[in-house]
Design an enzyme around this catalytic site. Structure first.
Site, short mmCIF file in Angstrom:
data_model
loop_
_atom_site.label_atom_id
_atom_site.label_comp_id
_atom_site.label_asym_id
_atom_site.label_seq_id
_atom_site.Cartn_x
_atom_site.Cartn_y
_atom_site.Cartn_z
N GLU A 70 0.83 -1.22 0.00
CA GLU A 70 0.00 0.00 0.00
C GLU A 70 0.86 1.27 0.00
O GLU A 70 0.69 2.14 0.86
CB GLU A 70 -0.97 -0.02 1.19
N GLU A 89 -5.45 -8.47 -0.48
CA GLU A 89 -6.15 -8.17 0.78
C GLU A 89 -7.62 -7.97 0.45
O GLU A 89 -7.97 -7.03 -0.28
CB GLU A 89 -5.60 -6.93 1.48
O1 AHR Z 1 -5.00 -6.15 6.91
C1 AHR Z 1 -4.87 -5.04 7.75
C2 AHR Z 1 -4.19 -3.87 7.06
O2 AHR Z 1 -5.00 -3.38 6.03
C3 AHR Z 1 -2.89 -4.17 6.36
O3 AHR Z 1 -1.80 -4.14 7.21
C4 AHR Z 1 -2.79 -3.09 5.36
O4 AHR Z 1 -2.07 -3.45 4.21
C5 AHR Z 1 -4.22 -2.71 5.06
O5 AHR Z 1 -4.44 -1.36 5.14
#
Ligand code: AHR
Length: 499
Positions: A173, A292
C-alpha cells in the site's frame, strides 16, 4: 416466490482457477502470530510452539499460499531482526500498529509453519523505510543455494536447503498516507522497477507483485496504476488490489450489494493493465493479485481505545456475524468470475486479526466467514463457466440493478462435478433457481449445503461456536436435464452435481 434462471454452456468459459485464489494473509500484527499460530507453553502447542488446534482449522480451509509479514507492518520492518538465535533478536518499536515487536517469531519460524501447514509463502519486502539492498539480501538469504554471505548465514541458522520462495510483494500500500515511507507513483514505480530488476537477476524464477492503489476510493486510483505499470511493466508479474467492506450504516441491502463495486474495481484494473500493455506494444499480460480482501469494520472503534506500545494486543479482532459471511461469499464469487485475470487472492487475514479463525488460551473456533471460504477453496476449482443469470434485481442506496441472485458455476473435469456457489441477497423471499444442465450427461447426484440464520447479526463465539453453521438440505433436484434449486432468502449455498 421470485425466480431466476442460470444459463451456462460448458464451452463458454471464463478460465481455469488458480489454486492461489484461495490464499490468505498473516501479518505480524495483534494476536495473528503470537497466540494465534504460535504460543509456546500453551496446552494446544507442539514442541516448537505452533498451535495444533489452529493448524487443524487452517488445514480445513485449504490455503495454498499465505502472505507475510505484512501489510503495514512490512514498511518499517528490518527482516534481519527476525533471524538467528531468538535470545539475540532485538525488540523494536513497531510504528505501523504502535506496538512492541519482540521478533520472537520470524522468517524461519514462518517457513517452518508453512511447511507444517501445507502452504506456500508469499513474502513481502520493505519498500517503505528500505529498498533494493534489503530486498536482495533477504532474497539471497531465502533462495540462494549457498556459498555467499546471506545464504551461508541461513545454513548457519539450521536451514541447509534454500526456502525457494516463489512469490514476492514489492512493498505494501505504498500510496497510503498511513504507510511508513509512502511514495508518489513516480517514486514507487521507479523503486519497484529497480528492486524487481535486482531480485530477478539473482533469481529469475520468482514472481513479483507490484502495489496497486490501496483501494478504489484513493484519490490517485487509476493514475497510480498507470504510472507504476508504465515504469515496471517488464519486470513484474502481478498488480495488487485491496478492498475491505463494512456495514457501519446498518443497511444490509446495500451491504450485500457492495461486491458490485469489487467487480467494477477488478474490471477497471484489468482495463488499465491492458491499456499499458497496448501502449507498450507488449506481448506480456499482467495478472492481478487481490492480496487483501475481507470485511473489516467491527473493531475499528474499540481499537482506538487500545493502550499503545504493548505486545500482541487484541487488535483488529472483528467478531463476524451471519451477514458478513454472505458478503464474504459474494466476494469469493466475484473473484472466481474474474479467474482469467485474478490469479492470486488473499483473504485478509487468517487468525485472530480480521480472521476466519479465532483463538483464546483455551481453544480455537470458526467464525461465520470461515464456511464460505472453506466451501469455495475445497470445491470451487476447475473451469469457471460464463454464468449468465436472468432474474429480478433491486436498487440500494449506492447501487442500481443488483441481482438478487449472486452466483458462479465451476466445472471440475477431474472429479466430474459441477459446482455452484450462490448468495441470495433477498432479505424477504426465497427464490426458485433453474439451470439447464443437459450438456452434463449422467450428472445426477446432488449435494446442497445451505447456510442461513434468522438473525443477520448472529455470531459464533468461543461459548457458542456452532451458532451459524452450514447444513445439508434437499432443496436441489435434477429432472430432464434441468436442475431446480430452492435458494433460501439471505443464504449462502454450495451445490455440487456429480456423475
Ligand atoms: O489487513 C490489515 C491492514 O490493512 C494491512 O496491514 C494493510 O495493508 C491494510 O491497510
Amino acid at each position: 416466490m421470485k425466480k431466476s434462471s442460470i444459463i451456462i454452456d460448458r464451452h463458454f468459459i471464463v478460465g481455469q482457477t488458480d489454486k492461489r485464489i484461495y490464499g490468505s494473509f498473516l501479518e505480524q500484527l495483534g494476536r495473528a502470530v503470537y497466540e494465534g499460530i504460535y504460543q509456546p507453553g500453551n496446552v494446544h502447542a507442539d514442541e516448537r510452539g505452533f498451535r495444533k488446534d489452529t493448524a487443524a482449522l487452517v488445514e480445513e480451509l485449504h490455503v495454498p499460499i499465505v502472505r507475510y509479514p505484512g501489510g503495514n507492518f512490512v514498511s518499517g520492518f528490518r527482516w534481519e531482526d527476525s533471524i538467528g538465535p531468538v535470545s539475540k533478536r532485538p525488540a523494536r518499536v513497531e510504528e505501523a500498529w504502535e506496538v512492541i515487536e519482540t521478533n520472537e517469531f520470524g522468517l524461519n519460524e514462518f517457513m517452518d509453519w508453512c511447511n507444517i501447514s501445507a502452504t506456500a509463502p508469499m513474502m513481502a519486502v520493505n519498500l517503505g523505510t528500505r529498498g533494493i539492498e534489503a530486498a536482495r539480501n533477504i532474497l539471497e538469504y531465502c533462495n540462494f543455494k549457498g556459498g555467499t554471505y546471506w545464504s551461508d548465514l541461513r545454513k548457519e541458522h539450521g536451514y541447509q536447503d534454500p526456502h525457494n520462495i516463489k512469490v514476492w510483494c514489492l512493498g505494501n500500500e505504498m500510496d497510503g498516507s498511513w504507510q511508513i515511507g509512502s511514495k508518489t507513483a513516480t517514486e514507487y514505480g521507479r523503486l519497484a522497477n529497480e528492486t524487481a530488476k535486482a531480485m530477478k537477476i539473482m533469481d529469475p524464477s520468482i514472481e513479483l507483485v507490484a502495489c496497486g492503489s490501496s483501494g478504489m476510493q484513493m484519490p490517485t486510483f487509476g493514475s497510480w496504476e498507470m504510472e507504476v505499470l508504465d515504469q515496471c511493466y517488464d519486470n513484474i508479474d502481478y498488480l495488487s488490489l485491496h478492498t475491505y467492506y463494512g456495514n457501519a450504516e446498518n443497511d444490509t441491502k446495500n451491504y450485500l450489494a457492495k461486491t458490485m463495486e469489487m467487480d467494477n474495481f477488478i474490471q477497471s484494473v484489468v482495463a488499465i493493465c491492458d491499456a499499458v500493455k497496448a501502449k507498450k506494444r507488449s506481448k506480456k499480460q499482467i495478472h492481478l493479485s487481490f492480496d487483501e480482501w475481507n470485511v473489516w469494520y467491527h473493531s475499528l472503534e474499540s481499537d482506538k481505545k487500545l493502550e499503545k506500545w504493548t505486545k500482541a494486543p487484541h487488535q483488529l479482532e472483528d467478531v463476524y456475524n451471519f451477514e458478513d459471511a454472505l458478503v464474504v461469499g459474494s466476494m469469493l464469487i466475484t473473484l472466481l468470475k474474474h479467474c482469467d485475470r485474478v490469479k492470486i487472492a488473499c483473504l485478509a487475514q487468517l487468525v485472530n486479526v480480521i480472521a476466519p479463525i479465532m483463538t483464546s488460551d483455551t481453544g480455537a473456533w470458526r467464525q461465520t466467514i470461515f464456511y464460505p471460504f472453506m466451501h469455495a477453496s475445497n470445491y470451487a476449482n476447475g473451469t469457471v463457466l460464463n454464468t449468465v443469470v436472468k432474474g429480478p434485481k433491486y436498487d440500494s442506496k449506492d447501487f442500481c440493478d443488483v441481482p438478487y441472485l449472486d452466483t458462479v458455476v465451476i466445472e471440475n473435469q477431474e472429479s466430474e462435478e459441477l459446482i455452484l456457489l450462490a448468495v441470495n441477497r433477498d432479505l424477504e423471499e426465497d427464490m426458485e433457481v433453474t439451470c439447464r444442465i443437459s450438456q452434463f450427461e449422467g450428472y445426477e447426484r446432488a449435494e446442497h449445503l445451505v447456510m442461513t440464520h434468522e438473525d443477520m447479526k448472529a455470531e459464533n463465539t468461543e461459548a457458542e461456536p456452532y451458532n451459524v453453521i452450514p447444513a445439508q438440505c434437499s432443496y436441489t433436484k435434477i429432472e430432464n436435464g434441468i436442475m431446480t434449486s430452492l435458494i433460501k432468502k439471505h443464504s449462502w449455498n454450495l451445490i455440487r452435481i456429480m456423475k
